[in-house]
Design an enzyme around this catalytic site. Structure first.
Site, mmCIF file in Angstrom:
data_model
loop_
_atom_site.group_PDB
_atom_site.id
_atom_site.type_symbol
_atom_site.label_atom_id
_atom_site.label_comp_id
_atom_site.label_asym_id
_atom_site.label_seq_id
_atom_site.Cartn_x
_atom_site.Cartn_y
_atom_site.Cartn_z
ATOM 1 N N ASP A 7 0.876 -1.172 0.000
ATOM 2 C CA ASP A 7 0.000 0.000 0.000
ATOM 3 C C ASP A 7 0.921 1.232 0.000
ATOM 4 O O ASP A 7 2.107 1.131 0.309
ATOM 5 C CB ASP A 7 -0.855 -0.055 1.266
ATOM 6 C CG ASP A 7 -1.609 1.228 1.509
ATOM 7 O OD1 ASP A 7 -2.328 1.661 0.586
ATOM 8 O OD2 ASP A 7 -1.474 1.799 2.611
ATOM 9 N N ASP A 9 -0.085 5.200 0.913
ATOM 10 C CA ASP A 9 -0.233 6.170 2.008
ATOM 11 C C ASP A 9 -0.428 5.459 3.343
ATOM 12 O O ASP A 9 -1.265 4.571 3.463
ATOM 13 C CB ASP A 9 -1.411 7.111 1.723
ATOM 14 C CG ASP A 9 -1.142 8.523 2.212
ATOM 15 O OD1 ASP A 9 -0.230 8.702 3.060
ATOM 16 O OD2 ASP A 9 -1.825 9.444 1.754
ATOM 17 N N LYS A 182 -8.980 -2.694 -3.595
ATOM 18 C CA LYS A 182 -8.852 -3.473 -2.363
ATOM 19 C C LYS A 182 -10.112 -3.324 -1.528
ATOM 20 O O LYS A 182 -10.639 -2.226 -1.461
ATOM 21 C CB LYS A 182 -7.649 -2.950 -1.536
ATOM 22 C CG LYS A 182 -6.320 -3.115 -2.224
ATOM 23 C CD LYS A 182 -5.181 -2.568 -1.370
ATOM 24 C CE LYS A 182 -5.062 -1.068 -1.414
ATOM 25 N NZ LYS A 182 -3.827 -0.537 -0.761
ATOM 26 N N ASP A 207 -1.669 -0.446 5.901
ATOM 27 C CA ASP A 207 -2.040 0.122 7.198
ATOM 28 C C ASP A 207 -3.542 0.035 7.480
ATOM 29 O O ASP A 207 -3.982 0.446 8.534
ATOM 30 C CB ASP A 207 -1.592 1.587 7.294
ATOM 31 C CG ASP A 207 -2.389 2.495 6.363
ATOM 32 O OD1 ASP A 207 -2.513 2.155 5.173
ATOM 33 O OD2 ASP A 207 -2.897 3.538 6.824
HETATM 34 MG MG MG Z 1 -2.914 3.112 3.357
#
Ligand code: MG
Length: 256
Positions: A7, A9, A182, A207
């Site tokens: 991923d 960010d 996702k 995250d």
């Molecule tokens: Mg993220």
């Protein structure tokens, strides 16, 4: 050989700030011969802009190493569109460009659409919501770029595609949307196909529990939650999306 689906960010960077040690960690994986790909749900930037941003931050990246939800929608439609089916798009320029690059033509007439692409659109209006609703009532299929209800910024959050999905489904009173990004199977398969590896050889590092971790778990990949973004250890331990591994940051990925 292992595959790593990162991923962006909250995992590789936070806004414009690189997570400390991320570039070294990714360099180590690449030098080992492992495959690295970046997968983001955010549909309002081009893949080229992500490649440039990563390269500028010290992670040399080509466009082909970046998958985003716009690309996944475009490839999905390229594979599944039947001759004569018409597509109407609610979304910004980057997703329109990606559709065009994949030979997916779209109409400006929502009344004739067989398929509606629904994406983050900062010019969303009542007319667009109504067009979406009427098309869906007529039986048009709706494919959404990503399910995220908000997108984190450095100083807050913005409503994202998920809020439009919620508005439509609220009006319809039922679920009516296929999600491309996702945590969908479509996104997992796109990433796996890109790497040419079995799911059991792949790590998904992210995250967010409800996107990154869920996609990995559903597809039989090794889920890794990093604690540099939105997901916390407490949420991970309490919720339905349990990561196989929890790491303080991307730096530790080389030790797995
Ligand atoms: Mg993220």
């Amino acid at each position: 050989m292992k595959g790593y689906i990162f991923d962006l960010d909250g995992t590789v960077y936070l806004g414009s700030r690189m997570i400390e040690g991320a570039a070294d960690a990714i360099r180590t994986l690449r030098e080992r011969g492992d495959k690295v790909v970046f997968l983001t749900n955010k549909p309002i930037a081009t893949r080229a802009s992500y490649a440039q941003k990563l390269t500028r931050m010290g992670i040399p990246t080509e466009i082909g190493d970046v998958l985003n939800s716009s690309l996944i929608v475009a490839r999905y439609l390229q594979r599944t569109l039947k001759p004569g089916q018409r597509v109407y798009v609610i979304g910004e320029e980057p997703i329109r460009q990606e559709l065009e690059a994949h030979g997916v033509e779209y109409t400006e007439d929502a009344g004739k659409a067989d398929i509606v692409v629904l994406s983050w659109d900062r010019s969303f209006t009542y007319d667009k919501l109504n067009a979406l609703y009427q098309a869906s009532l007529r039986g048009a299929a709706v494919i959404a770029s990503n399910p995220d209800v908000t997108c984190p910024l450095e100083d807050g959050q913005l409503p994202d595609t998920g809020t439009f999905i919620a508005a439509l489904e609220s009006a319809l009173g039922k679920s009516a949307v296929v999600v491309a990004g996702k945590p969908s199977r479509i996104a997992a398969e796109e990433a796996l196909q890109h790497m040419g590896l079995e799911s059991t050889s792949c790590f998904v590092v992210g995250d967010r529990l409800e996107t990154d971790v869920r996609m990995a778990n559903d597809a039989g990949m090794h889920s890794v939650l990093v604690l540099t973004g939105v997901g916390t250890r407490e949420q991970a331990e309490a919720g339905p999306d349990r990561p196989r591994t929890i790491l303080p940051s991307i730096v530790k990925i080389v030790d797995l």
